[in-house]
Scaffold this motif. Structure first.
Motif, PDB file in Angstrom:
ATOM      1  N   SER A 114       0.861  -1.187   0.000  1.00  0.00           N
ATOM      2  CA  SER A 114       0.000   0.000   0.000  1.00  0.00           C
ATOM      3  C   SER A 114       0.892   1.230   0.000  1.00  0.00           C
ATOM      4  N   PHE A 115       0.280   2.400  -0.227  1.00  0.00           N
ATOM      5  CA  PHE A 115       1.010   3.656  -0.228  1.00  0.00           C
ATOM      6  C   PHE A 115       0.405   4.601   0.801  1.00  0.00           C
ATOM      7  N   ASP A 116       1.265   5.222   1.578  1.00  0.00           N
ATOM      8  CA  ASP A 116       0.839   6.256   2.516  1.00  0.00           C
ATOM      9  C   ASP A 116       1.423   7.575   2.034  1.00  0.00           C
ATOM     10  N   GLU A 117       0.600   8.344   1.330  1.00  0.00           N
ATOM     11  CA  GLU A 117       1.087   9.584   0.728  1.00  0.00           C
ATOM     12  C   GLU A 117       1.457  10.633   1.769  1.00  0.00           C
ATOM     13  N   ALA A 163       5.464   6.986   1.708  1.00  0.00           N
ATOM     14  CA  ALA A 163       5.992   5.664   2.000  1.00  0.00           C
ATOM     15  C   ALA A 163       5.210   4.580   1.268  1.00  0.00           C
ATOM     16  N   MET A 164       5.941   3.581   0.813  1.00  0.00           N
ATOM     17  CA  MET A 164       5.344   2.357   0.294  1.00  0.00           C
ATOM     18  C   MET A 164       5.444   1.328   1.411  1.00  0.00           C
ATOM     19  N   GLN A 165       4.342   0.709   1.744  1.00  0.00           N
ATOM     20  CA  GLN A 165       4.296  -0.192   2.891  1.00  0.00           C
ATOM     21  C   GLN A 165       4.136  -1.634   2.433  1.00  0.00           C
ATOM     22  N   PHE A 166       5.035  -2.495   2.892  1.00  0.00           N
ATOM     23  CA  PHE A 166       4.938  -3.932   2.639  1.00  0.00           C
ATOM     24  C   PHE A 166       5.875  -4.659   3.591  1.00  0.00           C
ATOM     25  N   GLY A 167       5.551  -5.910   3.845  1.00  0.00           N
ATOM     26  CA  GLY A 167       6.367  -6.695   4.772  1.00  0.00           C
ATOM     27  C   GLY A 167       6.433  -6.108   6.162  1.00  0.00           C
ATOM     28  N   ILE A 222      -2.734  -0.964  -7.598  1.00  0.00           N
ATOM     29  CA  ILE A 222      -3.697  -1.354  -6.572  1.00  0.00           C
ATOM     30  C   ILE A 222      -3.104  -2.472  -5.727  1.00  0.00           C
ATOM     31  N   GLY A 223      -2.821  -2.154  -4.466  1.00  0.00           N
ATOM     32  CA  GLY A 223      -2.296  -3.150  -3.554  1.00  0.00           C
ATOM     33  C   GLY A 223      -3.309  -4.250  -3.280  1.00  0.00           C
ATOM     34  N   GLY A 224      -2.841  -5.480  -3.172  1.00  0.00           N
ATOM     35  CA  GLY A 224      -3.729  -6.608  -2.945  1.00  0.00           C
ATOM     36  C   GLY A 224      -4.299  -7.174  -4.224  1.00  0.00           C
ATOM     37  N   THR A 268     -10.271  -0.850   5.349  1.00  0.00           N
ATOM     38  CA  THR A 268      -9.415  -1.120   4.200  1.00  0.00           C
ATOM     39  C   THR A 268     -10.259  -1.436   2.973  1.00  0.00           C
ATOM     40  N   THR A 269      -9.961  -0.792   1.846  1.00  0.00           N
ATOM     41  CA  THR A 269     -10.727  -1.025   0.627  1.00  0.00           C
ATOM     42  C   THR A 269     -10.318  -2.326  -0.033  1.00  0.00           C
ATOM     43  N   THR A 270     -11.295  -3.102  -0.499  1.00  0.00           N
ATOM     44  CA  THR A 270     -11.032  -4.387  -1.117  1.00  0.00           C
ATOM     45  C   THR A 270     -11.263  -4.328  -2.606  1.00  0.00           C
ATOM     46  N   SER A 271     -11.083  -5.496  -3.262  1.00  0.00           N
ATOM     47  CA  SER A 271     -11.104  -5.537  -4.714  1.00  0.00           C
ATOM     48  C   SER A 271     -12.444  -5.142  -5.313  1.00  0.00           C
ATOM     49  N   SER A 272     -13.523  -5.386  -4.616  1.00  0.00           N
ATOM     50  CA  SER A 272     -14.831  -5.115  -5.199  1.00  0.00           C
ATOM     51  C   SER A 272     -15.281  -3.672  -4.975  1.00  0.00           C
ATOM     52  N   GLY A 273     -14.395  -2.850  -4.396  1.00  0.00           N
ATOM     53  CA  GLY A 273     -14.703  -1.442  -4.235  1.00  0.00           C
ATOM     54  C   GLY A 273     -15.376  -1.123  -2.913  1.00  0.00           C
TER      55      GLY A 273
END
Length: 422
Positions: free
Chosen positions: A141-144, A148-152, A177-179, A386-391
């Motif tokens: 994900s991204f935290d503008e 920062a790019m967030q992972f792990g 789109i993360g995820g 948290t937003t998911t794939s289906s919006g």
């Protein structure tokens, strides 16, 4: 005199051609200004001349034009961009120095090179060992607010010079789109140098849904949600077995999702010949437990015929909280193994396993953490959205899924993964 004039004209023509030829050769190692990140270096200069240490010799591939045999690269310290030619004699090496294929040198990758060949021809291109590389990353994900790019579980800083690439083309960070998307990330320490899209996404839009409204649709093992008119899913590129069932109607259809393309799925075309039914059997490991399907008590270890679609399922047992779900029957055969050992009074966990002709899946849930359909862990106990794939948000998704499961074994883990305890 006329002959001397012609001779002089010929000499000038030859000199002009030679001059143009040398200029053309020099252009092979000229700069490329996609973003104009720094002061361009003269075409006659040496791209590695200003190298002071190992990082100064590291470049990010921006484009690998295999048709023309040219690499466009950006130096990670000076941010200058260059284009170099290569040919069949150019050595491409992995970070250990072993021979590698030119096809493996993709945009976003960090390299070092030797361009000592004639007219800046690349003699050696090697994958850099001075950076870290994270392949096939999906849960990011991204935290503008903090760039920062967030992972792990960590934050990695991106800057205006961070390259975001889709093949040989630059792309916008907001389009990732993360995820859903898969990317390759290259960086040094806590800084991201490049993010390259390796697997993008497309869209699945539902049409003519009336017969199946409020029933369960399953998109392979990726997603499961309730049907509504015009609903659109954001789905990774690939082919999915999409399954739908309601009131004895339904079926499965393979749907191919293409990058950045909306595929429209007409659900009415999937009704098939009805009514369809499933040969279903329940199992449970708690003595004295009673199972009710659509309000009627059923025997364990006995196969029954159940119509495709939604059915109420309830389990009661002394010392346990009542366990209730909506069961969506959407497969020809299924064995539902109910494990309610964690549903003792005072416990916050529910566990369910489903077995059918496509395999076995086990799943458990608790009240604070759920597994999203894309494999990421999403905390819901604190009210996050948290937003998911289906919006929709993860909180909304939990609420919609908390009371149903499916007879499809390869998807039940996704359905049950978001269950919340009562």
């Amino acid at each position: 005199l006329a002959k001397k004039g012609k001779l002089l004209l010929s000499i000038f023509a030859v000199i002009f051609c030679i001059s143009m030829g040398l200029t053309a050769c020099a252009d092979n190692r000229g700069t490329v200004s996609y973003r104009a990140p720094g002061t361009p270096l003269d075409a006659s200069g040496d791209a590695s001349a200003d190298a002071k240490d190992s990082l100064d010799k590291v470049y990010i591939i921006e484009e690998n034009n295999r048709d023309e045999g040219k690499l466009t690269v950006m130096n990670i310290t000076s941010l200058r961009e260059f284009r170099y030619p290569y040919n069949v004699s150019t050595e491409f090496l992995d970070k250990y120095g072993d021979t590698d294929s030119v096809e493996d040198f993709k945009p976003g990758m960090a390299i070092t090179f030797d361009a000592s060949g004639r007219y800046g021809m690349l003699t050696t291109v090697k994958k850099s060992n001075a950076v870290w590389e994270w392949d096939d990353l999906k849960n990011f994900s991204f935290d503008e607010s903090i760039s920062a790019m967030q992972f792990g579980g960590e934050n990695y800083r991106y800057t205006d010079s961070t390259l975001f690439l889709d093949g040989n083309n630059l792309m916008e960070r907001k389009d990732l789109i993360g995820g859903v998307d898969e990317v390759m990330v290259v960086g040094v320490d806590k800084e991201v140098l490049a993010v390259a899209l390796t697997k993008g996404h497309g869209y699945l839009q539902l049409d003519d849904t009336k017969r199946f409204d409020n029933s369960l649709i399953q998109i392979g093992s990726y997603d499961a949600a309730l049907v509504s008119s015009g609903k659109t899913f954001t789905v990774p590129v690939g082919t999915y077995a999409v399954t739908i069932a309601n009131n004895g109607w339904g079926g499965t259809k393979n749907v191919k999702i293409k990058k950045n393309v909306t595929s429209v799925l007409n659900l009415e075309s999937m009704k098939g010949k009805g009514p369809k039914s499933c040969r279903l059997k329940f199992e449970i490991d708690v003595d004295g437990a009673k199972i009710y399907l659509d309000g009627k008590r059923v025997k364990t270890d006995k196969t029954m015929t159940v119509l495709y679609g939604a059915h109420s399922l309830k389990v009661t047992a002394d010392g346990y909280d009542d366990w209730e779900r909506t069961l969506y029957v959407n497969s020809p055969t299924a064995v539902i193994s109910l494990d309610i050992s964690d549903s003792k009074q005072g416990s916050s966990n529910n566990s369910t396993a489903t077995t059918n002709n496509s395999g076995t899946t086990n799943s458990s849930t608790n009240s604070s953490t759920t597994n999203d359909t894309n494999g990421s862990t999403v905390t819901t106990g604190n009210g996050s959205t948290t937003t998911t794939s289906s919006g929709t948000t993860q909180k909304e998704r939990d609420k919609a899924q908390e009371n149903y499961l499916s007879t499809l074994a390869d998807s039940v883990v996704n359905t049950l993964g978001s269950l919340s305890s009562d």
